[in-house]
Design an enzyme around this catalytic site. Structure first.
Site, PDB file in Angstrom:
ATOM      1  N   GLY A  11      35.476  35.079  47.041  1.00  0.00           N
ATOM      2  CA  GLY A  11      36.254  36.292  46.816  1.00  0.00           C
ATOM      3  C   GLY A  11      35.723  37.444  47.657  1.00  0.00           C
ATOM      4  N   LYS A  15      40.733  40.038  51.848  1.00  0.00           N
ATOM      5  CA  LYS A  15      42.121  39.557  51.808  1.00  0.00           C
ATOM      6  C   LYS A  15      43.095  40.734  51.810  1.00  0.00           C
ATOM      7  CE  LYS A  15      41.130  37.398  47.945  1.00  0.00           C
ATOM      8  NZ  LYS A  15      39.663  37.563  47.891  1.00  0.00           N
ATOM      9  N   GLY A  39      40.204  42.478  42.915  1.00  0.00           N
ATOM     10  CA  GLY A  39      40.236  43.848  43.409  1.00  0.00           C
ATOM     11  C   GLY A  39      40.450  43.765  44.899  1.00  0.00           C
ATOM     12  N   THR A 127      34.351  38.970  34.839  1.00  0.00           N
ATOM     13  CA  THR A 127      34.718  40.377  34.994  1.00  0.00           C
ATOM     14  C   THR A 127      35.075  41.009  33.653  1.00  0.00           C
ATOM     15  OG1 THR A 127      37.012  39.773  35.395  1.00  0.00           O
ATOM     16  CG2 THR A 127      35.600  39.994  37.343  1.00  0.00           C
ATOM     17  N   ARG A 141      49.665  26.511  25.066  1.00  0.00           N
ATOM     18  CA  ARG A 141      51.028  26.944  24.701  1.00  0.00           C
ATOM     19  C   ARG A 141      51.046  27.963  23.585  1.00  0.00           C
ATOM     20  NH1 ARG A 141      51.826  20.894  24.531  1.00  0.00           N
ATOM     21  NH2 ARG A 141      49.616  21.297  24.271  1.00  0.00           N
ATOM     22  N   GLN A 221      40.631  35.862  44.486  1.00  0.00           N
ATOM     23  CA  GLN A 221      39.346  35.140  44.437  1.00  0.00           C
ATOM     24  C   GLN A 221      39.152  34.307  45.719  1.00  0.00           C
ATOM     25  OE1 GLN A 221      41.337  34.774  41.137  1.00  0.00           O
ATOM     26  NE2 GLN A 221      40.495  36.813  40.926  1.00  0.00           N
ATOM     27  N   THR A 297      36.362  45.721  41.305  1.00  0.00           N
ATOM     28  CA  THR A 297      36.840  45.736  39.928  1.00  0.00           C
ATOM     29  C   THR A 297      35.766  46.236  38.970  1.00  0.00           C
ATOM     30  OG1 THR A 297      38.378  43.955  40.397  1.00  0.00           O
ATOM     31  CG2 THR A 297      37.778  44.242  38.098  1.00  0.00           C
ATOM     32  N   THR A 298      34.535  45.728  39.116  1.00  0.00           N
ATOM     33  CA  THR A 298      33.498  46.060  38.126  1.00  0.00           C
ATOM     34  C   THR A 298      32.403  46.961  38.680  1.00  0.00           C
ATOM     35  OG1 THR A 298      32.322  44.040  38.727  1.00  0.00           O
ATOM     36  CG2 THR A 298      33.840  43.889  36.868  1.00  0.00           C
ATOM     37  N   ARG A 300      29.924  46.084  40.283  1.00  0.00           N
ATOM     38  CA  ARG A 300      28.628  45.396  40.339  1.00  0.00           C
ATOM     39  C   ARG A 300      28.197  45.188  41.789  1.00  0.00           C
ATOM     40  NH1 ARG A 300      29.779  40.029  36.920  1.00  0.00           N
ATOM     41  NH2 ARG A 300      31.846  40.357  37.813  1.00  0.00           N
ATOM     42  N   LEU A 329      32.958  41.628  60.801  1.00  0.00           N
ATOM     43  CA  LEU A 329      32.020  41.324  61.880  1.00  0.00           C
ATOM     44  C   LEU A 329      31.164  42.555  62.192  1.00  0.00           C
ATOM     45  CD1 LEU A 329      31.232  39.063  63.921  1.00  0.00           C
ATOM     46  CD2 LEU A 329      32.745  40.190  65.562  1.00  0.00           C
ATOM     47  N   SER A 410      38.341  40.977  62.238  1.00  0.00           N
ATOM     48  CA  SER A 410      38.444  42.315  61.662  1.00  0.00           C
ATOM     49  C   SER A 410      37.109  43.026  61.875  1.00  0.00           C
ATOM     50  CB  SER A 410      38.783  42.188  60.180  1.00  0.00           C
ATOM     51  OG  SER A 410      38.775  43.456  59.567  1.00  0.00           O
TER      52      SER A 410
HETATM   53  P1  GDP Z   1      39.424  41.167  48.765  1.00  0.00           P
HETATM   54  O1  GDP Z   1      39.144  41.013  47.310  1.00  0.00           O
HETATM   55  O2  GDP Z   1      39.292  39.881  49.495  1.00  0.00           O
HETATM   56  O3  GDP Z   1      40.737  41.851  49.043  1.00  0.00           O
HETATM   57  O4  GDP Z   1      38.284  42.128  49.339  1.00  0.00           O
HETATM   58  P2  GDP Z   1      37.785  43.518  48.702  1.00  0.00           P
HETATM   59  O5  GDP Z   1      38.814  44.549  48.975  1.00  0.00           O
HETATM   60  O6  GDP Z   1      37.343  43.335  47.298  1.00  0.00           O
HETATM   61  O7  GDP Z   1      36.462  43.767  49.533  1.00  0.00           O
HETATM   62  C1  GDP Z   1      36.480  43.891  50.918  1.00  0.00           C
HETATM   63  C2  GDP Z   1      35.919  45.276  51.304  1.00  0.00           C
HETATM   64  O8  GDP Z   1      35.627  45.299  52.683  1.00  0.00           O
HETATM   65  C3  GDP Z   1      36.900  46.408  51.073  1.00  0.00           C
HETATM   66  O9  GDP Z   1      36.178  47.572  50.755  1.00  0.00           O
HETATM   67  C4  GDP Z   1      37.593  46.569  52.432  1.00  0.00           C
HETATM   68  O10 GDP Z   1      38.072  47.883  52.662  1.00  0.00           O
HETATM   69  C5  GDP Z   1      36.446  46.262  53.355  1.00  0.00           C
HETATM   70  N1  GDP Z   1      36.814  45.608  54.620  1.00  0.00           N
HETATM   71  C6  GDP Z   1      37.803  44.713  54.891  1.00  0.00           C
HETATM   72  N2  GDP Z   1      37.720  44.276  56.165  1.00  0.00           N
HETATM   73  C7  GDP Z   1      36.655  44.899  56.707  1.00  0.00           C
HETATM   74  C8  GDP Z   1      36.016  44.825  57.993  1.00  0.00           C
HETATM   75  O11 GDP Z   1      36.409  44.097  58.889  1.00  0.00           O
HETATM   76  N3  GDP Z   1      34.900  45.618  58.168  1.00  0.00           N
HETATM   77  C9  GDP Z   1      34.415  46.440  57.200  1.00  0.00           C
HETATM   78  N4  GDP Z   1      33.332  47.161  57.460  1.00  0.00           N
HETATM   79  N5  GDP Z   1      34.991  46.512  55.982  1.00  0.00           N
HETATM   80  C10 GDP Z   1      36.082  45.759  55.742  1.00  0.00           C
HETATM   81  P1  IMO Z   2      39.046  39.078  44.540  1.00  0.00           P
HETATM   82  O1  IMO Z   2      40.497  38.694  44.427  1.00  0.00           O
HETATM   83  C1  IMO Z   2      34.891  38.165  43.535  1.00  0.00           C
HETATM   84  C2  IMO Z   2      34.194  36.120  39.711  1.00  0.00           C
HETATM   85  C3  IMO Z   2      33.469  36.876  38.635  1.00  0.00           C
HETATM   86  C4  IMO Z   2      32.760  35.744  37.927  1.00  0.00           C
HETATM   87  C5  IMO Z   2      33.778  34.606  37.987  1.00  0.00           C
HETATM   88  C6  IMO Z   2      34.594  34.437  36.719  1.00  0.00           C
HETATM   89  O2  IMO Z   2      38.809  40.542  44.587  1.00  0.00           O
HETATM   90  O3  IMO Z   2      38.406  38.332  45.652  1.00  0.00           O
HETATM   91  P2  IMO Z   2      36.587  35.837  35.648  1.00  0.00           P
HETATM   92  O4  IMO Z   2      36.634  37.260  35.199  1.00  0.00           O
HETATM   93  O5  IMO Z   2      37.564  35.502  36.717  1.00  0.00           O
HETATM   94  O6  IMO Z   2      36.625  34.866  34.510  1.00  0.00           O
HETATM   95  O7  IMO Z   2      35.109  35.687  36.301  1.00  0.00           O
HETATM   96  O8  IMO Z   2      34.632  34.917  39.073  1.00  0.00           O
HETATM   97  N1  IMO Z   2      35.391  36.786  40.253  1.00  0.00           N
HETATM   98  C7  IMO Z   2      35.455  37.362  41.459  1.00  0.00           C
HETATM   99  N2  IMO Z   2      34.488  37.550  42.396  1.00  0.00           N
HETATM  100  N3  IMO Z   2      36.159  38.565  43.781  1.00  0.00           N
HETATM  101  C8  IMO Z   2      37.134  38.354  42.878  1.00  0.00           C
HETATM  102  O9  IMO Z   2      38.438  38.603  43.131  1.00  0.00           O
HETATM  103  C9  IMO Z   2      36.789  37.771  41.629  1.00  0.00           C
HETATM  104  N4  IMO Z   2      37.476  37.445  40.514  1.00  0.00           N
HETATM  105  C10 IMO Z   2      36.622  36.836  39.703  1.00  0.00           C
HETATM  106  O10 IMO Z   2      32.569  37.814  39.175  1.00  0.00           O
HETATM  107  O11 IMO Z   2      31.639  35.341  38.668  1.00  0.00           O
HETATM  108 MG    MG Z   3      37.924  41.890  45.842  1.00  0.00          MG
END
Ligand code: GDP
Ligand code: IMO
Ligand code: MG
Length: 421
Positions: A11, A15, A39, A127, A141, A221, A297-298, A300, A329, A410
């Site tokens: 995760g 994305k 998140g 989470t 169900r 995730q 999200t949290t 952490r 990168l 990216s």
């Molecule tokens: P997701 O859950 O896969 O959508 O990723 P998150 O949004 O939780 O975490 C990715 C974090 O990295 C976010 O704060 C983005 O704004 C940031 N981010 C995404 N691509 C890049 C990148 O190429 N470089 C940097 N420095 N930050 C990035």
């Molecule tokens: P995105 O979409 C990173 C992790 C939690 C925990 C495990 C189980 O932002 O990539 P849950 O609440 O789903 O039962 O928790 O999965 N986890 C993630 N870690 N990015 C996420 O989503 C996550 N969604 C759940 O931290 O270890």
């Molecule tokens: Mg995320």
């Protein structure tokens, strides 16, 4: 065209950013699994949007859908819609459709998630959003679907039947059962607010594909958090891999045109579970600081480590990626020599693919290859050939390991910080 995009690690691969950028080429962007455990961050100009349930295509003209395999906390979804409306982005039923069969996360799911986690000897580090217990109810169900929530009589009758069972379950877990019925007035209101958005997602998507429209399925995730193929039991409660998109959305596999994997240039994980290349010292701290690696999200701190090729190979097998977007990168700039874990050592043997069980993965010792680092700020580079040679070599080495084209690199959180090869 039907494209599926999934995270290839644990995760937070970035994305949200990639989906936002790609969405302008799609008519529909649809979330297929998970809930507000996700998140996804989208940065546009000076504004940052943190999305938990709405697809990350929300800032484009695409229609947004939330599929029946998603578990929805209605208060969170309505809050997200209001947050966007206050930023001038209207989320009307023309813009957003939610499947009638999407499961509702009820406050008792959240309570049970917290109580169960407190009681675990080996914690998962969920989470605490009620995700697992909402999926349990889908499977058993005993779910409340959006269709049930949005019809007051059906909702009240459903709660009459479910409440005694949920109250007993909360007492069994050592909690106070008041939460089960206290939510009914608020949830009745949520049902009325969300009712106009109800649609049949599978039908809409198949019909759109029949009409030659473009659909992008957004995963939450990552591969190694998959309920079946991930690092059990340190996983989430849904299928996070590409096949899951077909199952959850009701689209046959022969309709898939492309599967895009999002891979971070290093690795992070939130919560417990094996992470063989984890760096707990200075390197880990620098990756966390430079990459802003704190949960969307949290909040952490994310555990950080070097790129892990065995886990990446498994993600490629689980998803059969057509191509890859390599993110963050830029975060590796100035770190000095960069390590890539090419294989593990387990019980005196070298292995290039992760063992199936988490208990064995925990015992794996990474074997590293060292590559040159670079110091030039690459966040303003927009052509691959303008990257320092060491950065180009790093991308090419990962491509060689994955045996899949890296089409996008990216190099920053913003839309234009992206190199298309
Ligand atoms: P997701 O859950 O896969 O959508 O990723 P998150 O949004 O939780 O975490 C990715 C974090 O990295 C976010 O704060 C983005 O704004 C940031 N981010 C995404 N691509 C890049 C990148 O190429 N470089 C940097 N420095 N930050 C990035
Ligand atoms: P995105 O979409 C990173 C992790 C939690 C925990 C495990 C189980 O932002 O990539 P849950 O609440 O789903 O039962 O928790 O999965 N986890 C993630 N870690 N990015 C996420 O989503 C996550 N969604 C759940 O931290 O270890
Ligand atoms: Mg995320």
């Amino acid at each position: 065209m039907f494209t599926i995009l999934t995270g290839a690690q644990f995760g937070d691969e970035g994305k949200g950013k990639i989906i936002d950028v790609l969405s302008s080429g799609y008519d529909i962007v649809v979330r297929f699994q998970g809930g507000n455990n996700a998140g996804h961050t989208v940065v546009v100009g000076d504004d940052t949007y943190k999305l938990h349930l709405l697809p990350s295509g929300v800032l484009t003209d695409a229609r947004l859908l939330i599929g029946p395999g998603v578990v929805i906390d209605p208060g969170v979804l309505i809050g997200e819609i209001e947050m966007l409306e206050s930023a001038g982005i209207r989320i009307t039923p023309e813009k957003l459709g939610i499947d009638a069969k999407a499961s509702i996360i009820m406050p008792y799911h959240i309570e049970m998630d917290k109580l169960r986690e407190q009681g675990r000897k080996h914690k998962i580090g969920t989470t605490a959003r009620g995700i697992g217990f909402a999926y349990i109810d889908k499977t058993s169900r005993d779910e409340v679907r959006l269709a049930d929530l949005s019809d007051k009589n059906i909702f009240l009758a459903t709660m009459d039947e479910l409440a005694p069972q949920k109250e007993r379950a909360i007492i069994d877990l050592g909690g106070a059962p008041g939460v089960v019925r206290a939510c009914i007035p608020d949830y009745t209101r949520y049902g009325a607010v969300l009712k106009p958005y109800i649609t049949d997602v599978s039908y809409e998507l198949n019909h759109a594909l029949d009409s030659d429209r473009n659909v992008l399925a957004e995963g939450a995730q990552g591969a190694h958090l998959d309920i079946i193929h991930g690092t059990q039991k340190y996983v989430t409660s849904s299928s996070t891999t590409a096949g899951g998109a077909c199952v959850y959305l009701g689209i046959g596999p022969t309709r898939v045109d492309q599967v895009i994997g999002v891979v971070k240039a290093y690795i992070t994980r939130v919560g417990e579970g094996p992470l063989p290349t984890e760096q707990t010292g200075e390197i880990g701290d620098r990756l966390r600081e430079m990459g802003g690696e704190f949960g969307t999200t949290t909040g952490r701190p994310r555990r950080c480590g070097w790129f892990d090729a065995p886990l990446a190979r498994k993600a490629v097998y689980l998803n059969a990626y057509s191509n890859i977007a390599l993110t963050k990168l830029d975060v590796l700039t100035g770190l000095g020599p960069i390590k890539v874990c090419t294989e593990y050592e387990l019980d005196g043997e070298r292995i290039t693919y992760p063992p199936e069980l988490s208990s064995d993965l925990e015992r794996c010792v990474p074997v590293y290859e060292e590559m040159d680092g670079w110091d030039l700020d690459i966040s303003i580079v927009d052509a691959f050939s303008d990257l320092p040679a060491a950065a180009q070599d790093y991308v090419c080495r990962i491509e060689e390991i994955l045996k899949v084209d890296i089409r996008i690199v990216s190099n920053g959180p913003k839309r234009d910080q992206m190199i298309v090869r």
